[in-house]
Write an enzyme that holds these catalytic residues in place. Structure first.
Site, PDB file in Angstrom:
ATOM      1  N   ALA A  36      40.687  37.903  46.429  1.00  0.00           N
ATOM      2  CA  ALA A  36      41.929  37.127  46.479  1.00  0.00           C
ATOM      3  C   ALA A  36      42.473  36.987  45.062  1.00  0.00           C
ATOM      4  CB  ALA A  36      41.664  35.745  47.068  1.00  0.00           C
ATOM      5  N   LYS A  37      43.684  36.528  44.947  1.00  0.00           N
ATOM      6  CA  LYS A  37      44.240  36.204  43.628  1.00  0.00           C
ATOM      7  C   LYS A  37      45.388  35.231  43.822  1.00  0.00           C
ATOM      8  CE  LYS A  37      43.490  37.680  39.365  1.00  0.00           C
ATOM      9  NZ  LYS A  37      42.204  38.208  38.883  1.00  0.00           N
ATOM     10  N   GLY A  38      45.596  34.400  42.810  1.00  0.00           N
ATOM     11  CA  GLY A  38      46.704  33.462  42.858  1.00  0.00           C
ATOM     12  C   GLY A  38      47.576  33.623  41.635  1.00  0.00           C
TER      13      GLY A  38
END
Ligand code: GLU
Length: 434
Positions: A122-124
């Site tokens: 994931a990444k934000g």
């Protein structure tokens, strides 16, 4: 059904998009396609694995110190959670885009699979100018972003960490906000937090340490002694400054480093610890550092140093830089610093490129150790963390090297083959829930 699509047939599965040379998602897909062909990946799995599982976009209202409310755009992309809860950092930057976050999330999936940590990717990202914001404004932004994503995050669901322009303090605010909503302290919801809140010893240094470990492994393969090697490091943040320090400790001569104020060169070797202190005492940059000659970013990338460590941001090494670089080994501390067409030039020149998903995997590896320690409520010594990190990085390097040799491809493609194979195999075992 074997995977027998031509690369140009991708439009069958994906929206045809104009290929922008600096589009990180496209850079990821070009390598993914090569790995998919080698693996003869089932076309349905191809379609599944190249798309993010979920993408969250949120508008984050923040009351600025002036009293005016400003709204910032925030993202959290869950690329895949077949191997476990999704994992990946959050970056704050004025130019971060959803497409970049999508690419970074996919890289986390392959990275976690490659080093054998039981996480998905994931990444934000939050589009904001962190250097122009006060600590109070950053706190309000972080807390509101976390509250908006409360249902997405969780120690068994999705676990954020630091990335560009985010740090231990920001992770502490995420922990606190999440815990307030959960009505209990959940320190395993985030990694890269302060040691006093359940962070791991060695986490801050972990990415730079992993860069050093794989560089040593590569030198050994090429029969190079660290004492005979010169090193240039692009970027003097958490990754670049620690990698430079640890490579110097191993006996390498670090001749150049850079930060946003430009490059600094000294043919006799830079005193990295002195430079770290200088940065702390001079407003966070190397501006005006006395014992070095000022050089440009391009000069740093094309120096005749044996090892080049790009540890700044994406899309730094294009075809021309690849033609001109004097490096024998490139170790990608940053995510996505090399464009696909530069890969070909570097391979033809015989430059050994240790790809991002391997070279910078030390960070998420110690994030995994941090999560394990939080869940057990039992904390390890720094020596134990470092020993286990070194072993996992060395193992991953050796396996990527073998895979690349077996298929006669670059280490990058070898790494993708390993990562994609592991996720595809888990997907096959789990099956598709109807
Ligand atoms: N942001 C780091 C990376 O790109 C660390 C992610 C993590 O520890 O979850 O690998």
């Amino acid at each position: 059904m074997p995977f027998n699509l031509d690369v140009h047939d991708r439009a069958v599965y994906r929206e045809p998009a104009p290929i922008a040379r600096d589009d990180p998602f496209e850079s990821m897909m070009e390598r993914f396609d090569v790995a998919a062909k080698i693996l003869e990946l089932n076309p349905g799995f191809y379609e599944y694995l190249c798309r993010p599982a979920r993408m969250h976009i949120t508008s984050i209202p923040v009351e600025m110190d002036s009293g005016r409310v400003k709204v910032f755009e925030g993202y959290r992309v869950i690329h895949n959670n077949v191997l476990g809860p999704s994992k990946g950092g959050i970056r704050f930057a004025p130019d971060v885009t959803l497409n970049e976050v999508k690419a970074l999330a996919a890289w986390m999936t392959w990275k976690c699979a490659l080093v054998n940590v039981p996480f998905g990717g994931a990444k934000g990202g939050v589009v904001c100018p962190p250097s122009e914001m006060s600590a109070d404004e950053l706190e309000r932004l972080t807390r509101r972003y976390t509250a908006d994503l409360f249902d997405v995050f969780g120690p068994d669901k999705d676990i954020p960490a630091p990335d560009m322009n985010t740090n231990e303090q920001i992770m502490a605010w995420i922990l606190d906000t999440y815990s307030m909503h959960a009505r209990q302290t959940e320190n395993a919801v985030v990694t890269g937090k302060p040691v006093g809140l359940g962070g791991s010893l060695g986490r801050r240094e972990a990415t730079g340490r992993g860069v050093m470990t794989v560089t040593m492994a590569a030198m050994e393969r090429l029969g190079l002694a660290p004492g005979d090697c010169t090193v240039a490091v692009q970027g003097f943040g958490n990754v670049g400054s620690i990698a430079a320090e640890l490579l110097a400790d191993q006996g390498c001569t670090v001749v150049a480093v850079s930060d946003i104020t430009g490059g600094y060169y000294n043919g006799k070797g830079l005193d990295i610890k002195k430079m770290q202190t200088y940065v702390q005492e001079n407003g966070g940059t190397l501006e005006g550092y006395p014992d070095a000659e000022q050089i440009t970013n391009e000069e740093l990338l094309t120096l005749d140093a044996d090892v080049l460590v790009p540890a700044a941001k994406e899309d730094q090494i294009d075809e021309e830089i690849a033609e001109d670089t004097g490096a024998r080994i490139i170790v990608e501390g940053a995510n996505g610093p090399t464009l696909p067409e530069a890969d070909t030039v570097l391979r033809d020149k015989g430059v050994l490129v240790i790809p991002d998903i391997l070279a910078n995997a030390g960070g998420v590896t110690v994030s995994y150790f941090e999560w394990v320690q939080d869940r057990q409520g039992y904390f390890w010594t720094e020596e134990r963390v470092n020993q286990r990190l070194d072993r996992m990085m060395q193992d991953a390097f050796a396996k990527v090297y073998e895979t690349a040799e077996k298929h006669d491809v670059s280490l990058r493609i070898g790494a993708y083959v390993m990562g994609v194979r592991k996720v595809a195999e888990a997907l096959r075992l789990r099956g598709i829930y109807a």
